[in-house]
Write a protein that holds these residues in place. Structure first.
Motif, PDB file in Angstrom:
ATOM      1  N   ASP A 145     -37.708 -95.212  35.442  1.00  0.00           N
ATOM      2  CA  ASP A 145     -37.085 -95.647  34.041  1.00  0.00           C
ATOM      3  C   ASP A 145     -36.091 -95.033  33.572  1.00  0.00           C
ATOM      4  O   ASP A 145     -35.260 -95.597  32.845  1.00  0.00           O
ATOM      5  CB  ASP A 145     -38.210 -95.753  33.006  1.00  0.00           C
ATOM      6  CG  ASP A 145     -39.497 -96.305  33.267  1.00  0.00           C
ATOM      7  OD1 ASP A 145     -39.546 -97.344  34.317  1.00  0.00           O
ATOM      8  OD2 ASP A 145     -40.666 -96.123  32.843  1.00  0.00           O
ATOM      9  N   PHE A 146     -35.899 -93.742  33.952  1.00  0.00           N
ATOM     10  CA  PHE A 146     -34.729 -92.938  33.466  1.00  0.00           C
ATOM     11  C   PHE A 146     -34.342 -93.005  32.050  1.00  0.00           C
ATOM     12  O   PHE A 146     -33.438 -93.087  31.546  1.00  0.00           O
ATOM     13  CB  PHE A 146     -33.284 -93.221  34.375  1.00  0.00           C
ATOM     14  CG  PHE A 146     -32.299 -92.361  34.423  1.00  0.00           C
ATOM     15  CD1 PHE A 146     -32.323 -91.386  35.217  1.00  0.00           C
ATOM     16  CD2 PHE A 146     -31.191 -92.437  33.766  1.00  0.00           C
ATOM     17  CE1 PHE A 146     -31.444 -90.394  35.245  1.00  0.00           C
ATOM     18  CE2 PHE A 146     -30.167 -91.429  33.565  1.00  0.00           C
ATOM     19  CZ  PHE A 146     -30.309 -90.328  34.517  1.00  0.00           C
ATOM     20  N   GLY A 171     -27.229 -94.332  33.349  1.00  0.00           N
ATOM     21  CA  GLY A 171     -28.455 -95.102  33.629  1.00  0.00           C
ATOM     22  C   GLY A 171     -28.610 -96.220  34.217  1.00  0.00           C
ATOM     23  O   GLY A 171     -29.479 -96.544  35.025  1.00  0.00           O
ATOM     24  N   ASP A 172     -27.927 -97.430  33.946  1.00  0.00           N
ATOM     25  CA  ASP A 172     -28.239 -98.707  34.603  1.00  0.00           C
ATOM     26  C   ASP A 172     -27.954 -98.774  36.152  1.00  0.00           C
ATOM     27  O   ASP A 172     -28.591 -99.316  36.904  1.00  0.00           O
ATOM     28  CB  ASP A 172     -27.347 -99.764  34.034  1.00  0.00           C
ATOM     29  CG  ASP A 172     -27.489-100.020  32.623  1.00  0.00           C
ATOM     30  OD1 ASP A 172     -28.774-100.030  32.174  1.00  0.00           O
ATOM     31  OD2 ASP A 172     -26.705-100.561  31.613  1.00  0.00           O
ATOM     32  N   GLY A 173     -26.692 -97.803  36.684  1.00  0.00           N
ATOM     33  CA  GLY A 173     -26.633 -97.515  38.058  1.00  0.00           C
ATOM     34  C   GLY A 173     -27.600 -96.916  38.682  1.00  0.00           C
ATOM     35  O   GLY A 173     -27.990 -97.305  39.711  1.00  0.00           O
ATOM     36  N   TYR A 174     -28.483 -95.937  37.875  1.00  0.00           N
ATOM     37  CA  TYR A 174     -29.491 -94.990  38.523  1.00  0.00           C
ATOM     38  C   TYR A 174     -30.629 -96.064  38.772  1.00  0.00           C
ATOM     39  O   TYR A 174     -31.309 -96.106  39.975  1.00  0.00           O
ATOM     40  CB  TYR A 174     -29.757 -93.867  37.785  1.00  0.00           C
ATOM     41  CG  TYR A 174     -31.108 -93.465  38.133  1.00  0.00           C
ATOM     42  CD1 TYR A 174     -31.177 -92.606  39.243  1.00  0.00           C
ATOM     43  CD2 TYR A 174     -32.287 -93.928  37.650  1.00  0.00           C
ATOM     44  CE1 TYR A 174     -32.269 -92.013  39.610  1.00  0.00           C
ATOM     45  CE2 TYR A 174     -33.581 -93.188  37.995  1.00  0.00           C
ATOM     46  CZ  TYR A 174     -33.565 -92.313  39.293  1.00  0.00           C
ATOM     47  OH  TYR A 174     -34.819 -91.628  39.579  1.00  0.00           O
ATOM     48  N   ILE A 178     -32.466 -96.944  42.393  1.00  0.00           N
ATOM     49  CA  ILE A 178     -33.948 -96.498  42.663  1.00  0.00           C
ATOM     50  C   ILE A 178     -34.663 -97.850  43.055  1.00  0.00           C
ATOM     51  O   ILE A 178     -35.417 -97.880  43.794  1.00  0.00           O
ATOM     52  CB  ILE A 178     -34.624 -95.736  41.491  1.00  0.00           C
ATOM     53  CG1 ILE A 178     -35.645 -95.022  42.143  1.00  0.00           C
ATOM     54  CG2 ILE A 178     -34.880 -96.715  40.358  1.00  0.00           C
ATOM     55  CD1 ILE A 178     -35.530 -93.832  43.030  1.00  0.00           C
ATOM     56  N   ARG A 179     -34.014 -98.986  42.245  1.00  0.00           N
ATOM     57  CA  ARG A 179     -34.889-100.247  42.481  1.00  0.00           C
ATOM     58  C   ARG A 179     -34.555-100.788  43.733  1.00  0.00           C
ATOM     59  O   ARG A 179     -35.523-101.152  44.620  1.00  0.00           O
ATOM     60  CB  ARG A 179     -34.524-101.328  41.720  1.00  0.00           C
ATOM     61  CG  ARG A 179     -35.353-102.903  41.722  1.00  0.00           C
ATOM     62  CD  ARG A 179     -34.624-103.862  40.950  1.00  0.00           C
ATOM     63  NE  ARG A 179     -33.193-103.965  41.479  1.00  0.00           N
ATOM     64  CZ  ARG A 179     -32.870-104.815  42.629  1.00  0.00           C
ATOM     65  NH1 ARG A 179     -33.971-105.347  43.332  1.00  0.00           N
ATOM     66  NH2 ARG A 179     -31.763-104.966  43.113  1.00  0.00           N
ATOM     67  N   LYS A 180     -33.388-100.667  44.434  1.00  0.00           N
ATOM     68  CA  LYS A 180     -32.982-100.978  45.819  1.00  0.00           C
ATOM     69  C   LYS A 180     -33.777-100.109  46.635  1.00  0.00           C
ATOM     70  O   LYS A 180     -34.362-100.690  47.877  1.00  0.00           O
ATOM     71  CB  LYS A 180     -31.514-101.066  45.941  1.00  0.00           C
ATOM     72  CG  LYS A 180     -30.977-102.033  45.294  1.00  0.00           C
ATOM     73  CD  LYS A 180     -29.513-102.041  45.520  1.00  0.00           C
ATOM     74  CE  LYS A 180     -28.603-102.964  44.744  1.00  0.00           C
ATOM     75  NZ  LYS A 180     -27.087-102.892  45.104  1.00  0.00           N
TER      76      LYS A 180
END
Length: 200
Positions: A145-146, A171-174, A178-180
């Motif tokens: 979730d960062f 945050g959004d880039g992280y 991580i999702r990928k």
């Protein structure tokens, strides 16, 4: 048949399977934002699975990548595992595939911080030798979730490299990265008929 009555016959079957539990003991498994580290969570899960396998008369082995335990001392060994230094997960899985000679069930407990292609190749090696492979990817909720609200200094637990981070900028880039990564690990498993489960 002679008595015209139905009977249910109960018996205990000996499956005689071999179950190997592979636990990632790299430094990244030390991470936590709560009371339990990823490594401790993996130890709890590994111990539970070892207990269940033992209850159904299956042989159980433990490999903590560079530590090995005998079946009769598996719970004592499980408790002694501590997070170490940087580990190339894929290399350790290849090594485990070479060491495990008898086919059986292999359970891998890790955060899978390695290149997805290398992980998939290593899992294929385990699967190629005729093993049923089950993967549990153990992640801390904050890794997914960062949820940092203020600027923070992050440190790589394996390389000790530090970086200042502005959460609202990165945050959004992280989260997308991580999702990928999670999706790539999951796809690598499903394409090789490996059971996959994400645990937080």
């Amino acid at each position: 048949g002679r008595t015209d009555r139905y009977y249910i016959k109960k018996y205990r079957a000996d499956t005689n399977s071999q179950c190997h539990i592979l636990i990632d003991a790299s430094a990244s498994m030390r991470y936590t934002t709560g009371e339990i580290t990823k490594l401790q969570y993996a130890q709890f899960l590994g111990s539970s699975l070892a207990y269940l396998a033992n209850k159904q008369q299956d042989a159980v082995g433990l490999i903590a990548f560079d530590q090995e335990g005998h079946m009769r001392t598996i719970f004592g060994r499980m408790e002694q595992i501590e997070a170490g230094n940087e580990t190339r997960l894929s290399e350790m899985l290849h090594l485990a595939a070479e060491r495990i000679s008898r086919r059986g069930i292999i359970v891998v407990l890790s955060d899978f911080y390695d290149e997805p292609e290398a992980i998939t190749e290593a899992l294929q090696h385990l699967r190629f030798k005729g093993n049923d492979v089950i993967v549990f990817q153990v992640m801390d909720k904050n890794e997914l979730d960062f949820e940092f609200n203020e600027p923070v200094l992050l440190e790589d637990s394996e390389t000790v490299e530090q970086i200042h981070v502005l959460p609202d900028v990165l945050g959004d880039g992280y989260r997308e990265t991580i999702r990928k990564h999670l999706e790539a690990v999951r796809e690598g498993c499903t394409s090789n008929k490996i059971d996959y489960e994400l645990l937080t």
